[in-house]
Scaffold this active site. Structure first.
Site, short mmCIF file in Angstrom:
data_model
loop_
_atom_site.label_atom_id
_atom_site.label_comp_id
_atom_site.label_asym_id
_atom_site.label_seq_id
_atom_site.Cartn_x
_atom_site.Cartn_y
_atom_site.Cartn_z
N GLU A 48 34.62 48.00 44.44
CA GLU A 48 33.81 46.82 44.21
C GLU A 48 33.10 46.43 45.51
OE1 GLU A 48 36.23 43.45 44.21
OE2 GLU A 48 34.77 42.11 43.30
N ASP B 274 39.33 43.82 45.22
CA ASP B 274 40.01 42.82 46.04
C ASP B 274 41.19 42.20 45.30
OD1 ASP B 274 38.35 43.14 48.18
OD2 ASP B 274 36.91 41.60 47.51
N ASP C 119 41.81 39.26 44.69
CA ASP C 119 41.51 37.87 44.34
C ASP C 119 41.05 37.79 42.88
OD1 ASP C 119 39.03 38.99 44.35
OD2 ASP C 119 38.25 37.87 46.07
N ASP D 132 38.08 37.44 41.50
CA ASP D 132 36.96 38.31 41.14
C ASP D 132 37.40 39.77 41.02
OD1 ASP D 132 35.23 36.21 41.06
OD2 ASP D 132 34.49 36.49 43.11
#
Ligand code: 0RA
Length: 637
Positions: free
Chosen positions: A427, A500, A502, A504
């Site tokens: 990503e 990641d 997180d 997202d």
């Protein structure tokens, strides 16, 4: 008398050799010694009680996970026969537990053994692989008990009291010198037991987990059988008709089928033979599909929904949005295929077909508004398929013109043997850049993705081929999608999603997993999909080699171990913060990285997760996220 003794000994030796073989090569009998094999032990014991229910004598089965991972399975069937074999002087019950494959021989008038675990083994295998086993039987007015250690009889069957009840209770502790873990997963057992209850109409199954302070408990009993199963599978979906189509025929080959259409685009058909989930399908599924296609086409023709000039609807058009469960009972099932979960008996195709042809066409004639709703959906699926075919051809032609089939953003590896290659789907551009520089370019390819990814749960195949985010993924993997997907063509043995840690990142991970699950299912089932695990923290101190931590617990442990003085703690907000060397060392180097392999142990659970997380209905999504908040961050199916 002497001769008698001799024979007795010979039998005993054979028994011990049999169970010794099980202990020597447990994988041959239960598949593996991992958690999966461990759970199989429970299924084996429960299957015997379910057989007793199928024979019509058992109404209740209680399964308990006791403290210390002891399993107890209790039923109210007739009780395993306790009579002594005149020759061996061993009770029938002890024989069942000590002789390999003895179970079926005591079938008596109970009919054929239809249930049975994946590997068709029984109580003796569980006994052989347990530190101890204890069996209590109530029948013939008495209570009888026997016990074993590692398959060897410690206390032969003995009457210990009176009882006017009947039933069998088995307790066992799996052998920790054989299994990698003894920790049962409550949810896995709960799901399998629920499934068993759906498959055996009217049977009540309970599960209790006593390992924690407050015991967990669930009870399953479905008078509706597969009807209830399909309603359960569709609980979070928008239905095209209220009641499932239900077909049941108890002939030479007992057949039970339930069907309900939803507005979704996926096909969810589960098939069972003798209560075993036939993941690879087979002749029963073949009969089901053929009949479905024929009956809907015939109906559409005779009711002028398809005009003379129209071509027939194809099977896949008619299966869009379908949820169905097929369960057949076959006396001598032949299982084929890679995982031995494909039914081979050819006589089953016709049996399923003829029952379906008759009952499904009768249902459509009696419910014209349902027939109309389903056929409208089939026709629009057929239009979408036509559009997808054009889109696909466009993609192919474009590729020929470009004289390369690989997407521009892909940094490919040099090795050509796919089994040695891996592709990181990364990503974001900056992380992609670091990954390209940090990788081992012989074996590792990098495909950067950015921007908003398509939610495949809300789209049809034509949109997917045309989607500029998914096209590079499809082309890089190189094996097509949907019905065209061909696992032998994959260009990488490992497809690794690197996002990641997180919200997202979790989102893109879920979108990609949904895509793989819906459109490249064999890739997931074959274990080719992985999640990279980037570190959350870096600890650095003068004179010390950097230490990476992947979880909060690990951080605390390391700080405890190394002390906090002069320690610099860096929290990574994203992959992009790492330089190429760090990314290589922490996340990409096969010697030091951790990969999580994505598996579909439970396709039903996976379907539920993706329907809820990616579908239209808001309320179940909120509920799911609230209940699973700590897992959603790190979702693997
Ligand atoms: C064969 C014959 C009979 C009962 C069973 C098997 C039986 C086995 C198991 C295993 C777990 N629970 C069970 N319950 C019953 C009885 C035959 C008869 O009574 O005539």
């Amino acid at each position: 008398m002497e001769k008698y003794e001799h024979e007795y000994k010979a039998d005993q030796i054979q028994v011990l050799e049999g169970l010794e073989a099980v202990r020597k090569r447990p994988g041959m009998y239960i598949g593996s010694v991992s958690a999966r094999g461990l759970h199989h032990l429970v299924y084996e014991i429960v299957d015997n009680s379910v057989d007793e229910a199928l024979a019509g004598y058992c109404k209740n089965i209680n399964v308990t996970i006791e403290k210390g991972n002891i399993i107890k399975v209790e039923d109210d069937g007739r009780g395993i026969p306790v009579d002594i074999h005149p020759k061996t002087k061993i009770s029938a019950a002890e024989t069942v537990y000590t002789v390999l494959h003895a179970g079926g021989k005591f079938g008596g008038d109970s009919g054929y053994k239809v249930s049975g675990g994946l590997h068709g083994v029984g109580s003796s295998v569980v006994n052989a692989l347990s530190t101890w086993t204890e069996v209590t039987i109530q029948r013939d007015g008495g209570i009888f008990k026997m016990s074993f250690e590692k398959g060897k009889t410690v206390n032969p069957l003995k009457r210990i009291g009176d009882s006017d009840k009947t039933g069998t209770t088995v307790r066992f502790l799996a052998d920790d010198t054989i299994f990698e873990t003894l920790e049962y997963d409550y949810e896995i057992l709960e799901n399998r037991l629920r499934e068993m209850a759906f498959l055996t109409k009217g049977l009540r199954i309970t599960i209790t987990d006593e390992r924690e302070e407050t015991p967990k408990k669930a009870e399953f009993c479905y008078e509706g059988g597969l009807n209830s199963f399909v309603e359960y599978l569709n609980k979070n979906k928008e239905k095209l008709h209220e009641k499932p189509v239900y077909i049941e025929k108890n002939g030479e080959i007992p057949i039970e089928i339930a069907i309900q259409y939803t507005t979704s685009y996926s096909e969810n058909i589960y098939s069972f033979v003798n209560n075993i989930n036939t993941i690879e399908g087979g002749t029963h599924l073949e009969g089901f599909k053929r009949s479905l296609t024929k009956v809907f086409n015939d109906y559409a023709r005779s009711h002028n929904i398809l005009k003379e000039k129209d071509s027939n609807l194809q099977g896949e058009d008619i299966r869009e949005g379908i949820t169905a469960v097929i369960s057949v009972k076959v006396k001598e099932p032949q299982f084929e295929g890679q995982t031995k979960t494909k039914l081979g008996n050819s006589e089953v195709t016709g049996a399923v077909q003829s029952v379906m042809n008759e009952e499904l066409s009768a249902f459509l004639e009696e419910n014209p508004s349902v027939a109309k709703a389903i056929l409208e959906k089939c026709i629009s699926a057929s239009r979408a398929r036509e559009a997808a075919r054009k889109a696909r051809e466009l993609v192919r032609r474009k590729n020929v013109l470009d004289s390369t089939t690989l997407p521009g953003k892909l940094a490919d590896c040099s090795e050509k043997d796919a089994s040695l290659c891996e592709v990181y789907i990364v990503e974001g551009d900056s992380a992609g850049g670091s990954a390209k520089q940090g990788r081992d370019r012989k074996y590792q390819a990098i495909l950067p993705l950015w921007g908003k990814m398509l939610n495949v749960e809300k789209s049809r195949a034509d949109k997917i081929y045309n989607n500029d985010k998914l096209q590079p993924v499809i082309l890089a993997i190189g094996a097509g999608i949907g019905n065209d997907f061909d696992i032998t063509k994959i260009r990488y043995g490992k497809v690794i999603i690197m996002a990641d840690a997180d919200v997202d990142g979790a989102h893109i991970r879920t979108l990609l997993l949904t895509f793989f699950f819906r459109y490249m299912r064999p890739l997931v089932e074959n274990g080719n999909v992985y999640l990279a695990q980037p570190p959350l923290y870096k600890l650095s101190r003068k004179g010390m080699k950097d230490v990476y931590c992947y979880t909060d617990e690990q951080l605390n442990e390391k700080l405890e171990e190394l002390g906090r003085d002069g320690m610099n703690i860096q929290r990574y907000k994203g992959l992009g913060e790492m330089n190429p060397e760090q990314l290589w060392e922490t996340t990409m180097n096969p010697e030091t990285r951790t990969l999580v392999q994505v598996t579909v142990d439970d396709a039903i659970k996976a379907d539920e997760i993706f329907t809820v997380l990616m579908g239209d209905e808001i309320a179940p999504r909120r509920k799911f996220i609230e209940e699973n908040a700590k897992y959603v961050k790190n979702l693997d199916i």
